[in-house]
Design an enzyme around this catalytic site. Structure first.
Site, short mmCIF file in Angstrom:
data_model
loop_
_atom_site.label_atom_id
_atom_site.label_comp_id
_atom_site.label_asym_id
_atom_site.label_seq_id
_atom_site.Cartn_x
_atom_site.Cartn_y
_atom_site.Cartn_z
N HIS A 1 0.93 5.11 1.44
CA HIS A 1 0.23 5.95 2.42
C HIS A 1 0.87 7.34 2.44
O HIS A 1 2.09 7.45 2.50
CB HIS A 1 0.31 5.30 3.81
CG HIS A 1 -0.45 6.09 4.83
ND1 HIS A 1 -1.83 6.05 4.90
CD2 HIS A 1 -0.03 6.96 5.77
CE1 HIS A 1 -2.23 6.87 5.86
NE2 HIS A 1 -1.17 7.43 6.40
N ASN B 1 0.85 -1.19 0.00
CA ASN B 1 0.00 0.00 0.00
C ASN B 1 0.89 1.24 0.00
O ASN B 1 2.02 1.20 0.48
CB ASN B 1 -0.88 0.00 1.26
CG ASN B 1 -1.80 1.20 1.32
OD1 ASN B 1 -2.41 1.58 0.32
ND2 ASN B 1 -1.90 1.83 2.49
N ASP C 1 -2.67 0.44 8.34
CA ASP C 1 -1.39 1.05 7.98
C ASP C 1 -0.26 0.65 8.92
O ASP C 1 0.61 1.47 9.25
CB ASP C 1 -1.52 2.59 7.92
CG ASP C 1 -2.57 3.04 6.93
OD1 ASP C 1 -2.68 2.42 5.85
OD2 ASP C 1 -3.31 4.00 7.23
N SER D 1 4.87 6.60 2.55
CA SER D 1 5.42 5.28 2.90
C SER D 1 4.79 4.22 2.01
O SER D 1 3.57 4.20 1.81
CB SER D 1 5.06 4.91 4.35
OG SER D 1 5.34 5.97 5.25
#
Ligand code: GAR
Length: 205
Positions: A114, A112, A150, A141
């Site tokens: 972020h 992912n 997260d 990130s």
């Protein structure tokens, strides 16, 4: 070759940066499918233009559980051979929480991006959170996705300076420029099998 599935919900600029980098820089991964949870996501058109298959698994009005929705996503990923064994799933502005069933099946195979320096400012509106907190630096990130919000192992981060005059919009733009650099780079490292995971830490070899 590894197969890549990208999950989006909207604009798709991170998806675009990854797909373009694969072509331009010869990253050894096959962009197999882009899946959106919204039929009107702008990114779908961009993916089609770039010659990548697209699918929609509409989340609005879906009556089942989170795990049941994710099972539908997984069956589309399977259709395009994006499996835990030879695939990578990139969440690129996919605004849904992933079920623990999904993260377990694809352990260290889902990434992912972020828009903050995790573990600071997880969740939504991270740029606003950073401004309101008075952070002097923020950034973005790329991390593996685990069952938390997260919280997965961090792969790459980039830093941007927060200026006094920054607004949510100007900070978001600055961070987005860095996102477009580090996400394709993380995909490249994964495709070249250069990421090792030790507990919650990663090491690039
Ligand atoms: C990006 O800024 C990404 O970091 C953020 O959504 C935006 C999607 O833009 N993701 C999150 O906030 C996840 N919690 P894009 O659709 O143009 O890639």
């Amino acid at each position: 070759m590894l197969n890549l599935g990208i999950l989006i919900s909207g604009r798709g600029s991170n998806m675009e940066s990854i797909l373009k980098a694969i072509k331009k820089n010869g990253i050894p991964i096959n962009p197999a499918v882009v899946i959106s949870n919204k039929a009107d996501a702008k990114g779908l058109k961009i993916a089609k233009k770039l010659g990548v298959s697209t699918e929609v698994v509409e989340s609005k009005g879906f009556k089942g559980s989170r795990a049941e929705y994710d099972e539908k996503i997984i069956s589309v990923l399977r259709k395009y051979k994006v499996t835990p064994k030879n695939g990578l799933v990139c969440l690129a502005g996919f605004m849904r929480i992933i079920s623990p069933e999904f993260t377990k099946k694809y352990k260290n195979k889902i990434m992912n991006i972020h828009p903050a320096l995790l573990p600071a400012f997880p969740g939504l509106n991270s740029q606003k959170q950073a401004l309101e907190y008075g952070a002097k630096f923020s950034g973005c990130s790329v991390h593996f996705v685990d069952a938390g919000m997260d919280t997965g192992s961090i792969i790459i981060q980039a830093v941007v300076k927060v200026h006094e005059k920054d607004t949510e919009d100007s900070l978001s733009k600055k961070i987005l420029r860095e996102e477009h650099n580090i996400y394709p780079e993380a995909v490249r490292l994964f495709a070249e099998r250069r990421i090792r995971v030790y507990g919650r830490k990663t090491k690039i070899i």
